[in-house]
Design a protein around this motif. Structure first.
Motif, PDB file in Angstrom:
ATOM      1  N   VAL A 119       0.932  -0.933  -0.163  1.00 48.96           N
ATOM      2  CA  VAL A 119       0.035   0.180  -0.439  1.00 48.96           C
ATOM      3  C   VAL A 119       0.831   1.100  -0.102  1.00 48.96           C
ATOM      4  N   ALA A 120       2.157   1.995   0.887  1.00 45.58           N
ATOM      5  CA  ALA A 120       2.485   2.213   0.845  1.00 45.58           C
ATOM      6  C   ALA A 120       3.337   2.196  -0.233  1.00 45.58           C
ATOM      7  N   THR A 121       3.968   1.473  -1.266  1.00 48.52           N
ATOM      8  CA  THR A 121       4.786   1.441  -2.561  1.00 48.52           C
ATOM      9  C   THR A 121       3.855   2.250  -3.574  1.00 48.52           C
ATOM     10  N   PHE A 122       2.359   2.345  -3.465  1.00 54.47           N
ATOM     11  CA  PHE A 122       1.631   2.044  -3.936  1.00 54.47           C
ATOM     12  C   PHE A 122       1.696   3.444  -3.978  1.00 54.47           C
ATOM     13  N   VAL A 123       1.580   4.160  -2.741  1.00 50.72           N
ATOM     14  CA  VAL A 123       0.385   5.752  -2.205  1.00 50.72           C
ATOM     15  C   VAL A 123       1.998   6.520  -2.585  1.00 50.72           C
ATOM     16  N   THR A 124       3.515   5.847  -2.872  1.00 49.71           N
ATOM     17  CA  THR A 124       4.030   6.761  -3.256  1.00 49.71           C
ATOM     18  C   THR A 124       4.555   6.462  -4.657  1.00 49.71           C
ATOM     19  N   ALA A 125       4.279   5.589  -5.082  1.00 52.27           N
ATOM     20  CA  ALA A 125       4.343   5.854  -7.154  1.00 52.27           C
ATOM     21  C   ALA A 125       3.074   7.242  -7.252  1.00 52.27           C
ATOM     22  N   ALA A 126       1.683   7.025  -6.775  1.00 54.21           N
ATOM     23  CA  ALA A 126       1.126   8.152  -6.753  1.00 54.21           C
ATOM     24  C   ALA A 126       1.032   9.130  -6.588  1.00 54.21           C
TER      25      ALA A 126
END
Length: 268
Positions: A25-32
């Motif tokens: 989830v953190a990786t996804f938000v960081t990418a966004a």
């Protein structure tokens, strides 16, 4: 000492599990939020990714379509589930030994097995590319589980409260709305949340039955991601936009959702 050691190990295990769950989830938000097209963290935050994704995918129209379908399905689904669960769980309708297994059969039918005849039948009725048509399909697919869920919830209530209310002159509908439903609100909220989540996240039915201006948010996201395959940051931003309503709803009703799920361990 043993109890203290158990607590330490419990915290260690829960921490590891939390990291495993939250890391993607953190990786996804960081990418966004990354200005880098590949979604790699750069130390900078670019909120414009959400604006670009919203405008390029035309989410304003598709989100409204999804919201209309989802709210209609949730409202109709919970009403039918309450009435059906009450009939099977409290009133004991005539022939329930036969009809209830037929209702459960609806939970076992695979959508992929009936999608082709369903499409041709709805096309003959003029219900393809029509919001009412897809609402009808979602309600029909969700009601079997809803009746099963609410029947189990109704059967946790003591029979005595219904017998006392009946002796006081209360009719079936008065007992349902004034006695049963207020005592089963966690189960009702849980079913509403599940229905909202399943309908909102639908992609297959929306892709087959809706086109053009009636495109839902999940289909619009698929089209958007197909156009921006190399721009991971925009794809992640679009995914977060589409997931936001379900996440917000879960955060607001998480306590009721958890209590409703725990109430599923019912006695027969």
């Amino acid at each position: 000492m043993s109890s203290r050691a158990e607590k330490i190990w419990n915290y260690v295990i829960l921490t590891v599990m939390a990291v495993v769950v939250l890391w993607p989830v953190a990786t996804f938000v960081t990418a966004a939020l990354s200005p880098d097209r590949a979604g790699r963290p750069t130390g900078e935050i670019q909120w414009d990714n959400f604006v670009t994704a919203w405008n390029n995918a035309e989410f304003s129209r598709s989100m409204l379509v999804s919201l209309t379908i989802t709210v209609a399905v949730a409202v109709l689904g919970v009403l039918l589930a309450l009435l059906g669960g009450y009939a099977f769980g409290v009133l004991g309708v005539l022939g329930d030994k036969v009809f209830f297994p037929l209702v459960l059969l609806g939970m076992m039918i695979s959508l992929e097995a009936i999608i082709v005849p369903l499409y041709y039948q709805f096309r003959a009725l003029g219900l393809t590319d029509n919001l009412f048509g897809i609402i009808l399909i979602h309600v029909g697919m969700g009601v079997p589980f809803g009746i099963f869920w609410m029947r189990a919830a109704f059967r946790t209530l003591p029979r005595g409260i219904f017998e006392s209310a009946e002796m006081d002159g209360a009719g079936p509908f008065r007992m349902l709305w004034s006695i049963a439903v207020p005592n089963l609100l966690p189960a009702v909220y849980t079913f509403i949340l599940l229905s909202f989540m399943w309908t909102w996240n639908d992609y297959f039915l929306s892709l087959v039955f809706l086109h053009g201006d009636n495109q839902t948010a999940t289909v619009a996201l698929g089209v958007f991601q197909g156009r921006h395959v190399t721009e991971v940051n925009l794809m992640a931003a679009g995914g977060l936009i589409v997931a936001a309503p379900v996440l917000i709803l879960y955060v607001l009703f998480q306590r009721k959702f958890i209590s409703g799920m725990l109430a599923g361990a019912v006695k027969e």
